[in-house]
Design a protein around this motif. Structure first.
Motif, PDB file in Angstrom:
ATOM      1  N   LEU A  29      41.339  39.230  37.833  1.00 10.71           N
ATOM      2  CA  LEU A  29      42.010  38.923  36.573  1.00 10.71           C
ATOM      3  C   LEU A  29      42.592  40.249  36.090  1.00 10.71           C
ATOM      4  CD1 LEU A  29      42.772  37.131  34.156  1.00 10.71           C
ATOM      5  CD2 LEU A  29      40.592  37.821  33.107  1.00 10.71           C
ATOM      6  N   ASP A  30      43.909  40.331  36.058  1.00 12.84           N
ATOM      7  CA  ASP A  30      44.608  41.550  35.638  1.00 12.84           C
ATOM      8  C   ASP A  30      44.978  41.396  34.166  1.00 12.84           C
ATOM      9  OD1 ASP A  30      45.911  44.057  35.907  1.00 12.84           O
ATOM     10  OD2 ASP A  30      47.822  43.063  36.326  1.00 12.84           O
ATOM     11  N   GLU A  47      43.802  37.968  45.277  1.00 14.56           N
ATOM     12  CA  GLU A  47      44.194  36.773  44.530  1.00 14.56           C
ATOM     13  C   GLU A  47      44.256  37.196  43.064  1.00 14.56           C
ATOM     14  OE1 GLU A  47      42.276  32.476  43.398  1.00 14.56           O
ATOM     15  OE2 GLU A  47      41.749  33.335  45.343  1.00 14.56           O
ATOM     16  N   VAL A  48      45.461  37.301  42.506  1.00 10.84           N
ATOM     17  CA  VAL A  48      45.663  37.888  41.181  1.00 10.84           C
ATOM     18  C   VAL A  48      46.128  36.845  40.172  1.00 10.84           C
ATOM     19  CG1 VAL A  48      46.889  39.663  39.854  1.00 10.84           C
ATOM     20  CG2 VAL A  48      46.288  40.094  42.251  1.00 10.84           C
ATOM     21  N   GLU A  49      45.454  36.846  39.030  1.00 13.55           N
ATOM     22  CA  GLU A  49      45.850  36.040  37.878  1.00 13.55           C
ATOM     23  C   GLU A  49      46.006  37.020  36.716  1.00 13.55           C
ATOM     24  OE1 GLU A  49      43.875  32.727  34.874  1.00 13.55           O
ATOM     25  OE2 GLU A  49      42.768  33.410  36.625  1.00 13.55           O
ATOM     26  N   SER A  62      40.524  34.573  27.987  1.00  9.31           N
ATOM     27  CA  SER A  62      40.868  34.831  29.393  1.00  9.31           C
ATOM     28  C   SER A  62      39.710  35.456  30.158  1.00  9.31           C
ATOM     29  CB  SER A  62      42.091  35.739  29.495  1.00  9.31           C
ATOM     30  OG  SER A  62      43.233  35.077  29.054  1.00  9.31           O
ATOM     31  N   VAL A  63      39.071  36.450  29.573  1.00  8.00           N
ATOM     32  CA  VAL A  63      37.978  37.125  30.290  1.00  8.00           C
ATOM     33  C   VAL A  63      36.689  36.315  30.252  1.00  8.00           C
ATOM     34  CG1 VAL A  63      38.958  39.441  30.020  1.00  8.00           C
ATOM     35  CG2 VAL A  63      37.321  38.599  28.330  1.00  8.00           C
ATOM     36  N   VAL A  71      37.967  42.488  37.150  1.00  8.90           N
ATOM     37  CA  VAL A  71      38.995  42.605  36.117  1.00  8.90           C
ATOM     38  C   VAL A  71      39.679  43.944  36.325  1.00  8.90           C
ATOM     39  CG1 VAL A  71      39.427  42.930  33.644  1.00  8.90           C
ATOM     40  CG2 VAL A  71      37.939  41.090  34.412  1.00  8.90           C
ATOM     41  N   THR A  72      41.009  43.931  36.326  1.00 12.62           N
ATOM     42  CA  THR A  72      41.767  45.177  36.356  1.00 12.62           C
ATOM     43  C   THR A  72      42.486  45.335  35.025  1.00 12.62           C
ATOM     44  OG1 THR A  72      43.675  44.101  37.421  1.00 12.62           O
ATOM     45  CG2 THR A  72      42.083  45.219  38.870  1.00 12.62           C
ATOM     46  N   ALA A  73      42.616  46.576  34.618  1.00 17.47           N
ATOM     47  CA  ALA A  73      43.298  46.882  33.353  1.00 17.47           C
ATOM     48  C   ALA A  73      43.992  48.229  33.537  1.00 17.47           C
ATOM     49  CB  ALA A  73      42.298  46.929  32.209  1.00 17.47           C
ATOM     50  N   PHE A  74      45.262  48.192  33.887  1.00 19.57           N
ATOM     51  CA  PHE A  74      46.013  49.412  34.138  1.00 19.57           C
ATOM     52  C   PHE A  74      46.886  49.724  32.921  1.00 19.57           C
ATOM     53  CE2 PHE A  74      45.364  47.441  38.368  1.00 19.57           C
ATOM     54  CZ  PHE A  74      44.415  48.347  38.814  1.00 19.57           C
TER      55      PHE A  74
END
Length: 174
Positions: A29-30, A47-49, A62-63, A71-74
């Motif tokens: 989950l991005d 697999e990215v959402e 969402s989270v 979870v990614t957070a850039f």
């Protein structure tokens, strides 16, 4: 994969970091709307959402509802007033996040044309570490790196050797 005007060095470092810390085919989950790097992660086999643009300071749906293991957070947490709150609510057990570092020679970023594109926080590594630890995460790996720009001037010169980004892999404390 690093075409166009996207930040080639930052994307390459982030891609290499993901390869080191995440298994192939991880479900991610991005945080943030779909963007060029979420497309790169998909091409890497993840697999990215993405979240849908909701206010992550107030809406944690969402989270909370995601079945993603990562979870990614850039460059997301600097835009939030209280990143601690969403970090506590993440149900995934792995987190990969990057934040811009506070620079002594530049004020915090503030767009003159977009009232949402602003940095409420620019961190020093110890501050981001502390935020993660207090919100229930254990840091497993981290790096800092530069990201020079192709401009002439004092600030662009300093960016050649001043670390600008902090990238972290953390796991939920058990």
């Amino acid at each position: 994969m690093y075409e166009g005007k996207h930040p080639k060095k930052r994307y390459k470092i982030t891609q290499d970091f993901l390869k080191e810390v995440l298994p192939e085919n991880s479900k991610i989950l991005d945080l943030g709307v779909e963007n060029p790097f979420s497309e790169i992660m998909s091409k890497m086999g993840f697999e990215v959402e993405n979240t849908k643009g909701e206010d992550l300071d107030q809406d944690f749906t969402s989270v909370q509802e995601s079945a993603a293991e990562v979870v990614t957070a850039f460059e997301i947490f600097e835009h939030l007033i209280a990143p601690y709150n969403i970090l506590k609510e993440i149900k995934a057990y792995k987190l990969v996040a990057s934040v811009p570092l506070r620079l002594w020679f530049a004020p915090a970023y503030r767009s003159k044309s977009d009232k949402w594109d602003r940095h409420y926080h620019e961190f020093e590594p110890w501050q981001f570490d502390w935020l993660l630890e207090k919100s229930g995460w254990e840091i497993k790996r981290n790096i800092t790196f530069t990201n020079p720009v192709r401009k002439i001037g004092f600030r662009p010169f300093l960016r050649l050797f001043t670390k600008r980004y902090y990238l972290v892999y953390a796991e939920r404390k058990i």
